[in-house]
Design a protein around this motif. Structure first.
Motif, PDB file in Angstrom:
ATOM      1  N   ALA A 188       0.799  -1.367  -0.113  1.00 58.09           N
ATOM      2  CA  ALA A 188      -0.030   0.031  -0.094  1.00 58.09           C
ATOM      3  C   ALA A 188       0.740   1.274  -0.048  1.00 58.09           C
ATOM      4  CB  ALA A 188      -0.838   0.023   1.372  1.00 58.09           C
ATOM      5  N   ALA A 189       2.055   1.206   0.641  1.00 60.58           N
ATOM      6  CA  ALA A 189       2.868   2.483   0.777  1.00 60.58           C
ATOM      7  C   ALA A 189       3.716   2.744  -0.361  1.00 60.58           C
ATOM      8  CB  ALA A 189       3.797   2.220   2.177  1.00 60.58           C
ATOM      9  N   LEU A 190       3.965   1.693  -1.099  1.00 63.95           N
ATOM     10  CA  LEU A 190       4.986   2.029  -2.248  1.00 63.95           C
ATOM     11  C   LEU A 190       4.402   2.988  -3.416  1.00 63.95           C
ATOM     12  CD1 LEU A 190       6.565  -1.963  -3.009  1.00 63.95           C
ATOM     13  CD2 LEU A 190       7.602   0.367  -2.117  1.00 63.95           C
ATOM     14  N   PRO A 191       3.128   2.973  -3.862  1.00 62.71           N
ATOM     15  CA  PRO A 191       2.643   3.804  -4.588  1.00 62.71           C
ATOM     16  C   PRO A 191       2.565   5.144  -3.989  1.00 62.71           C
ATOM     17  CG  PRO A 191       0.919   2.196  -4.209  1.00 62.71           C
ATOM     18  CD  PRO A 191       2.212   1.658  -3.629  1.00 62.71           C
ATOM     19  N   ALA A 192       2.397   5.097  -2.751  1.00 56.03           N
ATOM     20  CA  ALA A 192       2.216   6.568  -2.016  1.00 56.03           C
ATOM     21  C   ALA A 192       3.665   7.385  -2.056  1.00 56.03           C
ATOM     22  CB  ALA A 192       1.781   6.236  -0.474  1.00 56.03           C
ATOM     23  N   PHE A 193       4.658   6.366  -1.617  1.00 56.88           N
ATOM     24  CA  PHE A 193       5.874   7.219  -1.828  1.00 56.88           C
ATOM     25  C   PHE A 193       6.270   7.794  -3.191  1.00 56.88           C
ATOM     26  CE2 PHE A 193       7.006   3.671   1.381  1.00 56.88           C
ATOM     27  CZ  PHE A 193       7.060   4.637   2.419  1.00 56.88           C
ATOM     28  N   ALA A 194       5.722   7.057  -4.220  1.00 57.93           N
ATOM     29  CA  ALA A 194       6.113   7.529  -5.612  1.00 57.93           C
ATOM     30  C   ALA A 194       5.190   8.826  -5.965  1.00 57.93           C
ATOM     31  CB  ALA A 194       5.595   6.598  -6.706  1.00 57.93           C
ATOM     32  N   GLU A 195       4.006   8.803  -5.307  1.00 57.46           N
ATOM     33  CA  GLU A 195       3.078  10.125  -5.527  1.00 57.46           C
ATOM     34  C   GLU A 195       3.750  11.099  -4.596  1.00 57.46           C
ATOM     35  OE1 GLU A 195      -1.265   9.663  -5.035  1.00 57.46           O
ATOM     36  OE2 GLU A 195      -1.197   7.441  -5.753  1.00 57.46           O
ATOM     37  N   ALA A 196       4.205  10.789  -3.507  1.00 58.62           N
ATOM     38  CA  ALA A 196       4.624  11.943  -2.753  1.00 58.62           C
ATOM     39  C   ALA A 196       6.048  12.466  -3.254  1.00 58.62           C
ATOM     40  CB  ALA A 196       4.822  11.299  -1.131  1.00 58.62           C
ATOM     41  N   GLY A 197       6.538  11.878  -4.278  1.00 56.83           N
ATOM     42  CA  GLY A 197       7.890  12.374  -4.900  1.00 56.83           C
ATOM     43  C   GLY A 197       9.268  11.650  -4.849  1.00 56.83           C
ATOM     44  N   VAL A 200      10.450   4.915  -6.594  1.00 54.85           N
ATOM     45  CA  VAL A 200      10.369   3.619  -6.146  1.00 54.85           C
ATOM     46  C   VAL A 200      11.137   2.668  -7.425  1.00 54.85           C
ATOM     47  CG1 VAL A 200       8.819   1.866  -5.755  1.00 54.85           C
ATOM     48  CG2 VAL A 200       8.384   4.162  -4.654  1.00 54.85           C
ATOM     49  N   PRO A 201      12.035   1.969  -7.005  1.00 55.70           N
ATOM     50  CA  PRO A 201      12.524   1.030  -8.060  1.00 55.70           C
ATOM     51  C   PRO A 201      11.624   0.362  -8.929  1.00 55.70           C
ATOM     52  CG  PRO A 201      13.756   0.956  -6.068  1.00 55.70           C
ATOM     53  CD  PRO A 201      12.543   1.665  -5.763  1.00 55.70           C
ATOM     54  N   ARG A 202      12.006  -0.118 -10.039  1.00 54.84           N
ATOM     55  CA  ARG A 202      11.300  -1.062 -10.881  1.00 54.84           C
ATOM     56  C   ARG A 202      12.247  -2.015 -11.315  1.00 54.84           C
ATOM     57  NH1 ARG A 202       6.326   0.461 -12.567  1.00 54.84           N
ATOM     58  NH2 ARG A 202       5.561   2.585 -12.252  1.00 54.84           N
ATOM     59  N   PRO A 203      11.822  -3.528 -10.996  1.00 52.45           N
ATOM     60  CA  PRO A 203      10.359  -3.830 -10.452  1.00 52.45           C
ATOM     61  C   PRO A 203      10.512  -3.381  -9.020  1.00 52.45           C
ATOM     62  CG  PRO A 203      11.850  -5.760 -10.682  1.00 52.45           C
ATOM     63  CD  PRO A 203      12.754  -4.372 -11.440  1.00 52.45           C
ATOM     64  N   ARG A 204       9.045  -3.320  -8.540  1.00 50.90           N
ATOM     65  CA  ARG A 204       9.021  -2.852  -7.132  1.00 50.90           C
ATOM     66  C   ARG A 204       9.736  -3.576  -6.066  1.00 50.90           C
ATOM     67  NH1 ARG A 204       2.682  -1.016  -6.672  1.00 50.90           N
ATOM     68  NH2 ARG A 204       3.114   1.192  -7.803  1.00 50.90           N
ATOM     69  N   PRO A 205      10.117  -3.301  -5.081  1.00 47.21           N
ATOM     70  CA  PRO A 205      11.031  -4.345  -4.181  1.00 47.21           C
ATOM     71  C   PRO A 205       9.973  -5.107  -3.356  1.00 47.21           C
ATOM     72  CG  PRO A 205      10.752  -1.933  -3.282  1.00 47.21           C
ATOM     73  CD  PRO A 205      10.543  -2.050  -4.781  1.00 47.21           C
ATOM     74  N   ALA A 206      10.462  -6.309  -3.215  1.00 46.87           N
ATOM     75  CA  ALA A 206       9.554  -7.434  -2.355  1.00 46.87           C
ATOM     76  C   ALA A 206       9.530  -7.032  -0.851  1.00 46.87           C
ATOM     77  CB  ALA A 206       9.813  -8.629  -2.770  1.00 46.87           C
ATOM     78  N   PHE A 207       8.457  -7.250  -0.258  1.00 42.13           N
ATOM     79  CA  PHE A 207       8.508  -7.130   1.119  1.00 42.13           C
ATOM     80  C   PHE A 207       9.313  -8.355   1.591  1.00 42.13           C
ATOM     81  CE2 PHE A 207       6.681  -8.478   5.006  1.00 42.13           C
ATOM     82  CZ  PHE A 207       7.133  -7.468   5.721  1.00 42.13           C
ATOM     83  N   ALA A 208      10.070  -8.219   2.802  1.00 42.91           N
ATOM     84  CA  ALA A 208      10.664  -9.008   3.748  1.00 42.91           C
ATOM     85  C   ALA A 208      10.976  -8.640   4.913  1.00 42.91           C
ATOM     86  CB  ALA A 208      11.744  -9.943   2.910  1.00 42.91           C
ATOM     87  N   HIS A 209      11.038  -9.358   6.129  1.00 47.02           N
ATOM     88  CA  HIS A 209      11.390  -8.768   7.318  1.00 47.02           C
ATOM     89  C   HIS A 209      12.756  -8.536   7.262  1.00 47.02           C
ATOM     90  CE1 HIS A 209      11.632  -8.275  11.582  1.00 47.02           C
ATOM     91  NE2 HIS A 209      12.828  -8.728  11.532  1.00 47.02           N
TER      92      HIS A 209
END
Length: 269
Positions: A188-197, A200-209
């Motif tokens: 949910a946060a990744l596109p928000a970071f992009a919209e906020a300026g 975000v790397p492509r491909p989008r980084p995968a979640f992991a602890h």
């Protein structure tokens, strides 16, 4: 015990406060104005119905509480260098108290750990007005209403995103690190970071602890991942107190925040 609404919260009868998330660009400047607009949002009918039903019926253990029953804004200083992003308020936690991660077991785990690493003034968070202060850290979520079964829909997540975008923009001058709890919050946060300026790397980084990604733009932003502080994760040992403290220290270091070393224990020894 009754809970008082957070300072500056909207009057339920004030229709001007009940604006949907897409209205964020016209909100008053600053986080205080943003928080007020968030607390009056009624954009998602399913979430509005659920949060208000929970506030009416309550849980037996909290029968004498006056539930908040509205969207829960972020909590923490307006010049935070570090942001913690969860999932959504708990039905009998934030939806009851009016403060993120307050009054539920997930919050108990999170604030205990924040205290132990020196980022919170006390180890507990039971309600608004309990004296808790966060040091350089703000806590928020991509969905501001308590969802049924703790599962917002993709449409609800996307409708709520403009609030997170505006929060990120408001914090941009000081924000240096973001710790995201769980895969839902990460996606949910990744596109928000992009919209906020931020880029975000492509491909989008995968979640992991323990995942860590640098987002370029606005002096850079360190994005870190952590398993969510849910009961499922903490009860099963998937996320231990040590793991949580370690990732909080890493995020604090990335943000340039002073924090306590591992030698600090809950008993102060």
């Amino acid at each position: 015990m009754s809970a008082s609404p957070p300072a500056g919260s909207p009057d339920p009868a004030d229709d001007s406060a009940a604006l949907p998330a897409p209205a964020v660009p016209g909100a008053p400047r600053g986080l205080a104005g943003l928080d007020r607009r968030i607390a009056g949002c009624r954009a998602c009918p399913r979430l509005v119905g659920w949060r208000e039903e929970v506030a009416r019926t309550k849980r037996a253990a909290f029968a004498d509480w006056t539930y908040w029953g509205r969207p829960v804004p972020g909590f923490g200083p307006v010049d935070a260098r570090m942001l913690i992003v969860g999932l959504a308020p708990a039905a009998h936690g934030g939806n009851r108290t009016g403060r993120m991660f307050t009054g539920d077991r997930s919050g108990d785990v999170l604030y205990q750990a924040l205290y132990e690493v020196g980022l919170a003034s006390q180890p507990t968070s039971v309600g608004v007005g309990d004296g808790l202060e966060l040091h350089g850290v703000r806590v928020t979520a991509p969905v501001h209403c308590a969802p049924p079964a703790n599962r917002p829909t993709p449409a609800e997540r996307d409708t709520c995103r403009p609030w997170l975008v505006q929060e990120l923009r408001s914090l941009r001058p000081t924000l240096r690190a973001v710790l995201v709890l769980g895969g839902f919050g990460w996606q949910a946060a990744l596109p928000a970071f992009a919209e906020a300026g931020w880029a975000v790397p492509r491909p989008r980084p995968a979640f992991a602890h323990g995942a860590r990604v640098t987002l370029e733009g606005h002096d850079g932003l360190e994005l870190l991942g952590c398993f969510h502080v849910s009961q499922r994760n903490t009860f099963t040992g998937r996320l231990t107190p040590l793991m949580l403290r370690d990732v909080l220290r890493t995020a604090a270091s990335a943000a340039g925040l002073p924090h306590l070393p591992e030698e600090r224990r809950a008993d102060g020894t």
